[in-house]
Design an enzyme around this catalytic site. Sequence first.
Site, PDB file in Angstrom:
ATOM      1  N   ARG A  71       0.829  -1.207   0.000  1.00 34.19           N
ATOM      2  CA  ARG A  71       0.000   0.000   0.000  1.00 34.19           C
ATOM      3  C   ARG A  71       0.864   1.257   0.000  1.00 34.19           C
ATOM      4  NH1 ARG A  71      -4.232  -0.161   4.590  1.00 34.19           N
ATOM      5  NH2 ARG A  71      -4.945   1.716   3.499  1.00 34.19           N
ATOM      6  N   VAL A 104      -5.501   7.839   4.728  1.00 33.38           N
ATOM      7  CA  VAL A 104      -4.180   7.744   5.379  1.00 33.38           C
ATOM      8  C   VAL A 104      -3.064   7.934   4.350  1.00 33.38           C
ATOM      9  CG1 VAL A 104      -5.077   6.237   7.198  1.00 33.38           C
ATOM     10  CG2 VAL A 104      -4.144   5.210   5.111  1.00 33.38           C
ATOM     11  N   HIS A 120      -7.694   9.067  10.664  1.00 25.64           N
ATOM     12  CA  HIS A 120      -7.278   7.667  10.784  1.00 25.64           C
ATOM     13  C   HIS A 120      -5.776   7.491  10.667  1.00 25.64           C
ATOM     14  CE1 HIS A 120     -11.616   6.508   9.375  1.00 25.64           C
ATOM     15  NE2 HIS A 120     -11.580   6.944  10.605  1.00 25.64           N
ATOM     16  N   CYS A 150      11.070  -1.902  17.482  1.00 31.78           N
ATOM     17  CA  CYS A 150      11.212  -0.574  18.082  1.00 31.78           C
ATOM     18  C   CYS A 150      12.615  -0.417  18.685  1.00 31.78           C
ATOM     19  CB  CYS A 150      10.149  -0.387  19.177  1.00 31.78           C
ATOM     20  SG  CYS A 150      10.288   1.201  20.020  1.00 31.78           S
ATOM     21  N   CYS A 153      12.058   0.192  22.680  1.00 30.69           N
ATOM     22  CA  CYS A 153      11.604  -0.822  23.658  1.00 30.69           C
ATOM     23  C   CYS A 153      11.742  -2.249  23.138  1.00 30.69           C
ATOM     24  CB  CYS A 153      10.145  -0.555  24.059  1.00 30.69           C
ATOM     25  SG  CYS A 153       8.954  -1.008  22.780  1.00 30.69           S
ATOM     26  N   GLY A 190     -16.523  11.697  -1.359  1.00 25.35           N
ATOM     27  CA  GLY A 190     -15.891  10.394  -1.559  1.00 25.35           C
ATOM     28  C   GLY A 190     -15.887   9.485  -0.359  1.00 25.35           C
ATOM     29  N   THR A 191     -16.984   9.523   0.417  1.00 21.53           N
ATOM     30  CA  THR A 191     -17.064   8.587   1.533  1.00 21.53           C
ATOM     31  C   THR A 191     -18.426   7.910   1.539  1.00 21.53           C
ATOM     32  OG1 THR A 191     -16.872   8.290   3.928  1.00 21.53           O
ATOM     33  CG2 THR A 191     -17.798  10.381   3.171  1.00 21.53           C
ATOM     34  N   ASN A 216     -20.342  12.452  -4.718  1.00 22.51           N
ATOM     35  CA  ASN A 216     -20.090  11.013  -4.817  1.00 22.51           C
ATOM     36  C   ASN A 216     -20.790  10.512  -6.080  1.00 22.51           C
ATOM     37  OD1 ASN A 216     -20.111   8.104  -4.241  1.00 22.51           O
ATOM     38  ND2 ASN A 216     -19.626   8.688  -2.136  1.00 22.51           N
ATOM     39  N   PRO A 217     -20.148   9.603  -6.835  1.00 20.87           N
ATOM     40  CA  PRO A 217     -20.861   9.062  -8.007  1.00 20.87           C
ATOM     41  C   PRO A 217     -22.030   8.154  -7.616  1.00 20.87           C
ATOM     42  CG  PRO A 217     -18.629   8.149  -7.874  1.00 20.87           C
ATOM     43  CD  PRO A 217     -18.760   9.147  -6.793  1.00 20.87           C
TER      44      PRO A 217
HETATM   45  N1  APR Z   1     -15.067  10.517  -6.560  1.00 16.53           N
HETATM   46  C1  APR Z   1     -15.840  10.590  -5.439  1.00 16.53           C
HETATM   47  N2  APR Z   1     -16.253   9.498  -4.735  1.00 16.53           N
HETATM   48  C2  APR Z   1     -15.884   8.290  -5.214  1.00 16.53           C
HETATM   49  C3  APR Z   1     -15.095   8.121  -6.366  1.00 16.53           C
HETATM   50  C4  APR Z   1     -14.693   9.307  -7.057  1.00 16.53           C
HETATM   51  N3  APR Z   1     -13.952   9.231  -8.176  1.00 16.53           N
HETATM   52  N4  APR Z   1     -14.906   6.778  -6.573  1.00 16.53           N
HETATM   53  C5  APR Z   1     -15.551   6.142  -5.564  1.00 16.53           C
HETATM   54  N5  APR Z   1     -16.143   7.034  -4.763  1.00 16.53           N
HETATM   55  C6  APR Z   1     -16.945   6.799  -3.555  1.00 16.53           C
HETATM   56  C7  APR Z   1     -17.668   5.487  -3.503  1.00 16.53           C
HETATM   57  O1  APR Z   1     -18.933   5.591  -4.167  1.00 16.53           O
HETATM   58  C8  APR Z   1     -17.839   5.302  -1.996  1.00 16.53           C
HETATM   59  O2  APR Z   1     -19.037   5.921  -1.544  1.00 16.53           O
HETATM   60  O3  APR Z   1     -16.039   6.760  -2.486  1.00 16.53           O
HETATM   61  C9  APR Z   1     -16.642   6.046  -1.410  1.00 16.53           C
HETATM   62  C10 APR Z   1     -15.591   5.122  -0.813  1.00 16.53           C
HETATM   63  O4  APR Z   1     -16.194   4.476   0.277  1.00 16.53           O
HETATM   64  P1  APR Z   1     -15.325   3.485   1.195  1.00 16.53           P
HETATM   65  O5  APR Z   1     -14.537   2.574   0.323  1.00 16.53           O
HETATM   66  O6  APR Z   1     -16.256   2.958   2.223  1.00 16.53           O
HETATM   67  O7  APR Z   1     -14.251   4.457   1.860  1.00 16.53           O
HETATM   68  P2  APR Z   1     -14.469   5.407   3.085  1.00 16.53           P
HETATM   69  O8  APR Z   1     -15.869   5.930   3.129  1.00 16.53           O
HETATM   70  O9  APR Z   1     -13.369   6.395   3.057  1.00 16.53           O
HETATM   71  O10 APR Z   1     -14.236   4.415   4.320  1.00 16.53           O
HETATM   72  C11 APR Z   1     -14.186   5.028   5.583  1.00 16.53           C
HETATM   73  O11 APR Z   1     -13.583   2.984   6.649  1.00 16.53           O
HETATM   74  O12 APR Z   1     -12.597   1.283   5.721  1.00 16.53           O
HETATM   75  C12 APR Z   1     -12.440   2.178   6.753  1.00 16.53           C
HETATM   76  O13 APR Z   1     -10.648   3.327   7.738  1.00 16.53           O
HETATM   77  C13 APR Z   1     -11.227   3.005   6.505  1.00 16.53           C
HETATM   78  O14 APR Z   1     -11.034   5.390   6.210  1.00 16.53           O
HETATM   79  C14 APR Z   1     -11.785   4.240   5.849  1.00 16.53           C
HETATM   80  C15 APR Z   1     -13.170   4.322   6.438  1.00 16.53           C
END
Ligand code: APR
Length: 248
Positions: A71, A104, A120, A150, A153, A190-191, A216-217
């Site tokens: 990653r 992250v 995070h 580490c 420690c 994007g979440t 978000n798409p």
């Molecule tokens: N532009 C905007 N949004 C997008 C795009 C894009 N090009 N491509 C995908 N997405 C959206 C998806 O539709 C989805 O809703 O991004 C979102 C990603 O969702 P997750 O994969 O669940 O990621 P996230 O919401 O950041 O997860 C939150 O959960 O998995 C843990 O710690 C991890 O930080 C993460 C947290």
Amino acid sequence: MDNAIARARELIGSARRLAVLTGAGISAESGIPTFRDAQTGLWAQYDPMQLATEEGFRADPALVWRWYAWRRGLVAGAQPNAGHRALAAAQSRYEHLALITQNVDGLHARAGSTELIELHGNIMRTVCLDRCGFAEAAPERLPSGEPPTCPRCGGWLRPDVVWFGEMLDPEVLQAAGAQAARCDAMLVVGTSGLVYPAAGLPVGARRAGAPVITVNPEATELDGLAAVCVRGRAAEVLPRLLAAQAPG
Ligand code: APR
């Protein structure tokens, strides 16, 4: 989408204090798979929900370190995209633009955003698993085989990220909550809105009377409390959404 963008521009254009919450989707167009994307290649057989836990790490530190090395390689090879850059460029146009990210990957900082809260953690930092206080920037490459130990420690070193089942740093969460409660508008990009306490921040902003705008798409868990849902990709939408308002 144009009506939604126009409405969203009105709401964020009239804000003095803008809070922004981003998730993995804003980094998708930088080539970094979102957390719930299917893992690719060698890692397709593993469940991130297993690898990104303290139990998973203690069970097989070398395996988890190899996953993070993979990653980290993705992140090191990625570039901030137009979505990250639009947010960085918009920062100076607000009295305060608080950028709160669940990611992250460090791409917001590399794009130039400075008012940044990394809920995070950051994959490019390494800390002591037993929290003895040791921390360092990620080593250029992992020592072959065994994960690093580490120097203070003698325990394991781990990536400085919040694993499933772990609490967020209370000070970081408190700072993010304060920004959500004080903002005039919150932009959520994007979440999926599935993971708390991050997903609770837009709820806090809404409760404090600020409109929430999602980008978000796909539909998300947060659309129900949004004043506007802009359907589209961050790298396409954010430059249009955040472009300086025409003078006059
Ligand atoms: N532009 C905007 N949004 C997008 C795009 C894009 N090009 N491509 C995908 N997405 C959206 C998806 O539709 C989805 O809703 O991004 C979102 C990603 O969702 P997750 O994969 O669940 O990621 P996230 O919401 O950041 O997860 C939150 O959960 O998995 C843990 O710690 C991890 O930080 C993460 C947290």
